[in-house]
Design a protein around this motif. Structure first.
Motif, short mmCIF file in Angstrom:
data_model
loop_
_atom_site.label_atom_id
_atom_site.label_comp_id
_atom_site.label_asym_id
_atom_site.label_seq_id
_atom_site.Cartn_x
_atom_site.Cartn_y
_atom_site.Cartn_z
N UNK A 1 -2.72 -11.53 5.43
CA UNK A 1 -3.31 -12.51 6.34
C UNK A 1 -2.36 -13.05 7.40
N UNK A 2 -1.05 -12.89 7.23
CA UNK A 2 -0.11 -13.38 8.24
C UNK A 2 0.58 -12.24 9.00
N UNK A 3 0.15 -11.01 8.77
CA UNK A 3 0.66 -9.88 9.55
C UNK A 3 2.07 -9.44 9.23
N UNK A 4 2.51 -9.61 7.97
CA UNK A 4 3.87 -9.22 7.59
C UNK A 4 4.02 -7.71 7.44
N UNK A 5 2.94 -7.02 7.10
CA UNK A 5 3.04 -5.58 6.83
C UNK A 5 3.02 -4.73 8.09
N UNK A 6 2.38 -5.23 9.15
CA UNK A 6 2.13 -4.40 10.33
C UNK A 6 3.40 -3.79 10.91
N UNK A 7 4.41 -4.62 11.15
CA UNK A 7 5.63 -4.11 11.75
C UNK A 7 6.34 -3.10 10.86
N UNK A 8 6.37 -3.37 9.55
CA UNK A 8 7.01 -2.46 8.61
C UNK A 8 6.28 -1.12 8.57
N UNK A 9 4.95 -1.17 8.57
CA UNK A 9 4.17 0.06 8.56
C UNK A 9 4.44 0.88 9.81
N UNK A 10 4.49 0.23 10.97
CA UNK A 10 4.76 0.95 12.21
C UNK A 10 6.12 1.64 12.15
N UNK B 1 -12.35 6.07 6.27
CA UNK B 1 -12.01 6.35 7.66
C UNK B 1 -10.50 6.43 7.81
N UNK B 2 -10.05 7.39 8.59
CA UNK B 2 -8.63 7.56 8.87
C UNK B 2 -8.39 7.10 10.31
N UNK B 3 -7.50 6.13 10.46
CA UNK B 3 -7.26 5.55 11.78
C UNK B 3 -6.08 6.23 12.45
N UNK B 4 -6.17 6.46 13.74
CA UNK B 4 -5.06 7.02 14.50
C UNK B 4 -3.94 5.98 14.53
N UNK B 5 -2.74 6.39 14.20
CA UNK B 5 -1.65 5.42 14.20
C UNK B 5 -1.34 4.92 15.61
N UNK C 1 -2.88 1.48 16.23
CA UNK C 1 -2.43 0.29 15.51
C UNK C 1 -1.91 -0.79 16.45
N UNK C 2 -1.31 -0.36 17.56
CA UNK C 2 -0.71 -1.33 18.49
C UNK C 2 -1.76 -2.22 19.14
N UNK C 3 -3.01 -1.78 19.14
CA UNK C 3 -4.07 -2.54 19.81
C UNK C 3 -4.80 -3.47 18.84
N UNK C 4 -4.48 -3.42 17.57
CA UNK C 4 -5.16 -4.26 16.59
C UNK C 4 -4.64 -5.69 16.65
N UNK C 5 -5.55 -6.64 16.53
CA UNK C 5 -5.14 -8.04 16.50
C UNK C 5 -4.51 -8.37 15.15
#
Length: 227
Positions: free
Chosen positions: A121-130, A72-76, A79-83
């Motif tokens: 598990x601690x959400x370190x990648x999310x901000x960098x990916x955005x 599945x390809x997710x709309x970027x 991403x802002x709505x993901x917990x």
């Protein structure tokens, strides 16, 4: 007119649909490289992997060969709505996924898993990916939709916390098929976001020893991982 190197096929003014490789590293900094590659849009338009797949589907979809429903390809924009930490593919709202067309910008994230059951598990990648998504998007201003492949969000996963069900038999079959399909995803994506991160601080409970009454083991569910 940009510069080019005939011997290495590098151009700083790539043709339309030329992949953009975005490399992120805490050690080496962030780089964006544009590399001219073969036009994979010339692939056969006769693919009929599914009713939603047409000759205008993105090459990464046309290469699925019947396995388009396994990844599945997710709309970027979703991403802002993901917990945090990001949920498994199974828990993501299906409206967040889209089958990309040839006019969409397809990104693929390449990263390591520091932990067995969850890569971040601690959400370190999310901000960098955005941040990297924004940089890659700026280089391709004509794209209609920006979508992303991130294995934990894109392929059915095992449970990582209490109460989550395991993969169903169908999801397990899709997972196996996805492993064979993923090389095509990275080859045909318009951009590869490569994350090179240190492991960082351990998550809560990491390395701790838990003692369990042996009388409770008859209710334990054991899963063999690896050989």
């Amino acid at each position: 007119m940009g510069n080019s190197c005939p011997s290495c096929s590098y151009s700083d003014t790539p043709a339309a649909n030329a992949p953009v490789h975005v490399v992120a590293s805490q050690v080496y900094g962030t780089e964006i490289k544009e590399i001219e590659k073969k036009d994979f849009c010339a692939m056969s338009s006769a693919s009929t992997v599914g009713s939603a797949i047409t000759s205008r589907s993105h090459p990464v979809v046309l290469a699925a060969e019947g396995n388009a429903n396994c990844v599945h390809f997710i709309k970027t924009s979703a991403l802002q709505w993901l917990q945090s930490p990001w949920p498994r593919c199974q828990e993501v709202d299906h409206k967040s996924f889209v089958l990309p067309s040839e006019d969409d910008l397809v990104l693929a994230v390449s990263h390591g898993w520091s932990y067995q059951m969850h890569p971040d598990p601690v959400g370190r990648e999310a901000g960098l990916i955005n941040d990297l998504v924004a940089q890659a998007t700026d280089r391709q201003q004509l794209s209609e939709e920006v979508v992303m492949f991130y294995d934990f969000l894109s392929v059915a996963q095992r449970p990582f916390k209490n109460g989550q069900p395991g993969r169903t038999a169908e999801e397990s079959r899709h997972f196996t098929a996805a492993l064979k399909y993923m090389p095509h995803v990275y080859m045909l994506a318009d951009a590869v976001l490569h994350l090179d991160l240190d492991v960082g601080e351990p998550v809560q409970g990491d390395g701790e020893i838990f003692l369990v009454d042996s009388a409770l083991l008859h209710r334990a569910s054991l899963v063999e991982l690896g050989e």
